[in-house]
Design a protein around this motif. Structure first.
Motif, PDB file in Angstrom:
ATOM      1  N   GLU A   1      11.822  -3.205   0.943  1.00  0.00           N
ATOM      2  CA  GLU A   1      11.178  -2.519   2.064  1.00  0.00           C
ATOM      3  C   GLU A   1      12.210  -1.734   2.878  1.00  0.00           C
ATOM      4  OE1 GLU A   1       8.632  -5.075   4.421  1.00  0.00           O
ATOM      5  OE2 GLU A   1       8.544  -3.567   6.015  1.00  0.00           O
ATOM      6  N   ALA A   2      13.392  -2.340   3.061  1.00  0.00           N
ATOM      7  CA  ALA A   2      14.456  -1.658   3.827  1.00  0.00           C
ATOM      8  C   ALA A   2      14.892  -0.387   3.110  1.00  0.00           C
ATOM      9  CB  ALA A   2      15.636  -2.603   4.025  1.00  0.00           C
ATOM     10  N   TRP A   3      15.012  -0.467   1.787  1.00  0.00           N
ATOM     11  CA  TRP A   3      15.407   0.727   1.027  1.00  0.00           C
ATOM     12  C   TRP A   3      14.340   1.806   1.096  1.00  0.00           C
ATOM     13  CZ3 TRP A   3      19.682   2.794  -0.417  1.00  0.00           C
ATOM     14  CH2 TRP A   3      20.811   1.997  -0.624  1.00  0.00           C
ATOM     15  N   ASP A   4      13.085   1.378   0.991  1.00  0.00           N
ATOM     16  CA  ASP A   4      12.003   2.357   1.092  1.00  0.00           C
ATOM     17  C   ASP A   4      12.066   3.091   2.424  1.00  0.00           C
ATOM     18  OD1 ASP A   4      11.037   1.964  -1.370  1.00  0.00           O
ATOM     19  OD2 ASP A   4       9.332   0.701  -0.787  1.00  0.00           O
TER      20      ASP A   4
ATOM     21  N   SER B   1       6.955  10.212  -1.879  1.00  0.00           N
ATOM     22  CA  SER B   1       5.623   9.685  -1.602  1.00  0.00           C
ATOM     23  C   SER B   1       5.660   8.370  -0.832  1.00  0.00           C
ATOM     24  CB  SER B   1       4.877   9.493  -2.913  1.00  0.00           C
ATOM     25  OG  SER B   1       5.644   8.647  -3.739  1.00  0.00           O
ATOM     26  N   SER B   2       6.853   7.865  -0.538  1.00  0.00           N
ATOM     27  CA  SER B   2       6.883   6.589   0.161  1.00  0.00           C
ATOM     28  C   SER B   2       6.511   6.742   1.629  1.00  0.00           C
ATOM     29  CB  SER B   2       8.264   5.944   0.048  1.00  0.00           C
ATOM     30  OG  SER B   2       9.206   6.720   0.727  1.00  0.00           O
ATOM     31  N   ARG B   3       6.431   7.985   2.065  1.00  0.00           N
ATOM     32  CA  ARG B   3       5.977   8.237   3.434  1.00  0.00           C
ATOM     33  C   ARG B   3       4.551   8.761   3.385  1.00  0.00           C
ATOM     34  NH1 ARG B   3      10.287  11.681   6.941  1.00  0.00           N
ATOM     35  NH2 ARG B   3       9.529  10.951   8.929  1.00  0.00           N
TER      36      ARG B   3
END
Ligand SMILES: [Zn+2]
Length: 511
Positions: free
Chosen positions: A37-40, A49-51
């Motif tokens: 999650e921190a890396w994302d 697309s992670s945002r």
């Protein structure tokens, strides 16, 4: 995140050595999930697309480079300025680049005003950690110790038998549990993820203002159009509640962050509609004039504050295949399935018909008579289908009007020339309704929707920052869409704020 900084501080080599294999595997899984999650979060950017898709504003050009400058602006805009210089706003991140001389709101390092009003609470809510964040063993609430807490003020709604609002004060207590493994786990207040376009706003359960009171404050600000100072006066005079203007301001911003994910749902509803009314009105934002846009169909009303260029239309209406009713503004022109509001044209024609200029009078009269005759034909066609379709039936009148427009577009009388050109440029959109008499003749739906916000604009002189503009547009969209669907927006807003503060997803709008 499974592990708080408080938990991480306790985990060291010795602690890991002390755990049995089963507990160690459990901890590894939680650490792995947190690390991913921190890396994302580190990798977030408009291009991946992670945002969420809304990280690029719809009024920005497509395919443009990720806008680092806009991000910096958004950060600089945190202390939004519907704020007055004397109010208390929460601590802010400093702007990335040359800061303005003095931002509104509390200055960094200035002493804050502590809260002095303490109530006797009607209710105490205890928050216990249920599992050890280290070894994963269940924790007994009985053995937990309170380590912090805060008081929240909310409103409780009555029921049909006993209607009304009650101020409801809750003491929140947060507990820490000591596990046999030596790890101390703390229950912490929930928090939600905020839309990047609302940078600087936080969604957090640790709030003096409860979700119901927050919804009331939004209602006072946006539905009843009270200034922050008037809301403060109202809450003090009627509920005996002292809130700082900064808290009121922050509450409105947080409510907007809570409902921000609704934008996707609203855009989908706009795209799915058969008929869409669009309109725009000037909206001042600090020292520039932007536009408040509205897109309104039978079941949805969507607002944006943006420039008047066609970027917003292209982004929001990408894939829309229904009818678009609008005024004659050039940004709408590229859109194929278009209708024009006749009220504007009739107003202009009437103006010319009353002119002292002979040419203007003749042309205005001609346009007015033709439009009136066609309008009567459209109304009649709605009662029952005509034997011959209207474009064929009225071909001679249309041809005569076209000839007149071609003759008068060279007129030296400015408004005569302008109306002739407008009719010729937009001919197809204007007379589309003759082939589809069931479609509307005016854009009243969109204009009526804007009227409420035009009065807010007059009272508030618009907004001061991009974040402030987005706050108004999002809340306006939710309020008007709920009302349009026959639901009170306030219960929805209350739930949205509670859920999103707890880190839960936003509930869909009432249908
Ligand atoms: Zn443990």
């Amino acid at each position: 995140m499974h592990l708080s900084p408080h938990s991480l501080q306790q985990i060291d080599d010795a602690y890991l050595q002390s755990l049995d294999p089963e507990a160690l595997r459990g901890l590894s899984l939680r650490l792995l999930a947190d690390l991913k999650e921190a890396w994302d979060r580190l990798n977030q950017g408009p291009a991946n697309s992670s945002r969420p898709p809304s990280s690029r504003a719809p009024w920005e050009r497509k395919g443009g480079a990720p806008d680092a400058e806009a991000d910096a602006d958004a950060i600089a805009a945190v202390g939004d300025g519907a704020a007055k210089p004397d109010e208390t706003t929460p601590a802010e991140a400093p702007p990335a680049e040359a800061p303005p001389a003095r931002k509104p709101g509390k200055q960094p390092g200035a002493p804050g005003i502590g809260r002095t009003q303490i109530f006797a609470a009607q209710e105490t809510q205890a928050h216990y950690p249920d599992r050890c964040a280290g070894c994963g063993a269940p924790l007994e609430p009985g053995a937990a110790v309170a380590y912090t807490g805060f008081q929240a003020v909310d409103v409780r709604w009555g029921d049909p038998a006993r209607p009304g609002l009650t101020l409801w004060v809750v003491d929140h207590r947060y507990y820490e549990g000591h596990c046999r493994c030596g790890h101390v786990t703390r229950a912490v207040a929930g928090h939600g993820v905020v839309d990047p376009l609302l940078a600087g706003i936080e969604l957090n359960e640790w709030r003096l203002v409860g979700p119901g009171l927050a919804a009331l404050i939004v209602a006072l600000a946006l539905r009843l159009r009270l200034s922050r100072a008037r809301i403060q006066e109202f809450l003090g005079d009627w509920l005996g509640l002292d809130l700082s203007i900064g808290t009121i301001h922050q509450t409105i911003h947080e409510a907007s962050a809570a409902v921000a994910p609704v934008e996707d749902e609203l855009i989908q509803a706009v795209l799915a509609s058969d008929l869409l009314h669009a309109d725009e009105t000037p909206w001042p934002e600090h020292d520039q004039t932007l536009w408040l846009w509205v897109f309104r169909s039978l079941t949805v009303t969507l607002y944006y504050v943006a420039g008047r260029g066609k970027e917003l239309l292209e982004n929001v209406l990408d894939g829309f295949t229904g009818w678009l009713m609008s005024d004659g503004w050039a940004s709408y022109r590229h859109y194929p399935h278009r209708l024009r509001c006749w009220a504007h044209l009739i107003r202009k024609a009437r103006g010319l018909a009353q002119s002292l200029d002979r040419e203007a009078r003749a042309f205005g009269q001609h346009v007015l008579e033709t439009l009136n005759a066609l309008m009567a034909a459209v109304y009649a066609a709605r009662e029952g289908p005509p034997s011959v379709d209207l474009p064929t039936q009225y071909a001679p009148q249309l041809a005569a009007l076209r000839t007149a427009c071609e003759a008068y577009q060279g007129s030296t009388h400015q408004k005569t020339h302008a109306l002739a050109v407008e009719l010729l440029n937009d001919w197809e959109a204007i007379f589309q309704v003759l082939s589809h008499p069931e479609l509307p003749l005016t854009n009243n739906d969109a204009e009526r929707a804007l009227r409420h916000w035009v009065i807010l604009r007059q009272l508030s002189s618009g907004t001061r920052t991009p974040v402030g503009s987005r706050v108004v547009a999002l809340l306006a969209s939710v309020i008007d869409t709920c009302r349009q669907r026959g639901h009170t927006p306030w219960r929805y807003l209350e739930r949205a704020i509670a859920d999103r503060r707890a880190g839960l997803p936003l509930a869909p709008l009432p249908q």
